[in-house]
Design an enzyme around this catalytic site. Structure first.
Site, PDB file in Angstrom:
ATOM      1  N   LYS A   1      39.260 -57.778 -24.423  1.00  0.00           N
ATOM      2  CA  LYS A   1      37.802 -58.005 -23.676  1.00  0.00           C
ATOM      3  C   LYS A   1      37.383 -57.452 -22.942  1.00  0.00           C
ATOM      4  CE  LYS A   1      38.202 -60.600 -19.613  1.00  0.00           C
ATOM      5  NZ  LYS A   1      38.875 -61.805 -18.656  1.00  0.00           N
TER       6      LYS A   1
ATOM      7  N   ASP B   1      33.993 -64.327 -21.347  1.00  0.00           N
ATOM      8  CA  ASP B   1      35.492 -64.311 -20.231  1.00  0.00           C
ATOM      9  C   ASP B   1      35.446 -66.395 -20.239  1.00  0.00           C
ATOM     10  OD1 ASP B   1      32.602 -65.410 -19.519  1.00  0.00           O
ATOM     11  OD2 ASP B   1      33.153 -64.015 -17.671  1.00  0.00           O
TER      12      ASP B   1
END
Length: 215
Positions: A120, A138
């Site tokens: 991420k 997220d």
């Protein structure tokens, strides 16, 4: 959600957030990388408060490495997991100096090899700093992908892969910001504000009509 609806959905978000960008405050790619590492399980607001003085003292890998783990920790005690984050950032700076001549690498493999950097974080840096069409999923984007029908998936990676597959390539990079802001401020976890949602026409959330308008 059909591919035609996906494009219309994203066009509506673009109109709602025409200047969408990261809410992290940074002055260079190195500071962006550190802020994203620090933002795990912390809000952008808390990270910005913690890093203001840190970046004034250490705006590059060399000066931050000189601070060391303890020096970094003194600045970030107000954010979650600050001990482990200080440790990772100190090691990250050392590796940037030793392996990358003090520069943040522009490829996924090298980024993910840095301490504290997962997929991420790498996606965020590649998207923002290097203009690559990546999608960092997220909690907001994971929720939104499933709730709206935009990109359903049982895992973060599954949602990421579906978003990359279904979003038109030219929209993928800005869509990262559109989706985060929409999930953060409108399509909230506990109380989605469907009454003011700009994409309700295409959203497949089964309970959207049961959410009363705010009074």
């Amino acid at each position: 959600m059909s591919l035609k609806a996906v494009r219309a959905f994203l066009n509506a978000l673009d109109k709602a957030h025409p200047d969408a960008r990261s809410e992290l405050i940074y002055n260079n790619t190195f500071e962006l990388l550190v802020s994203v590492v620090l933002s795990a399980q912390a809000t952008d607001v808390s990270v910005n408060k913690a890093t203001r003085a840190l970046y004034e003292e250490a705006p590059d890998p060399a000066s931050m490495a000189a601070l060391g783990e303890d020096g970094i920790a003194q600045h970030i005690r107000t954010i979650g997991l600050w001990r482990s984050k200080a440790h990772n950032v100190a090691l990250l700076c050392q590796q940037l100096l030793e392996k990358h001549n003090g520069q943040v690498p522009d490829n996924r493999e090298a980024l993910e090899a840095l301490p504290g950097v997962g997929r991420k974080t790498a996606n965020v840096v590649l998207n923002i700093a290097f203009d690559q069409p990546t999608m960092a999923v997220d909690t907001h984007i994971f929720r939104l992908g499933n709730r709206t029908g935009l990109a359903p998936g049982k895992t973060v990676r599954a949602v990421e892969d579906e978003l990359v597959r279904r979003i038109p390539k030219e929209m993928l990079r800005p869509a990262h910001h559109w989706l985060i802001l929409h999930g953060r401020y409108v399509c909230k976890a506990r109380t989605p504000e469907c009454w003011r949602c700009p994409v309700t026409e295409w959203c497949l959330f089964k309970d959207k009509n049961k959410i009363p308008p705010k009074r």
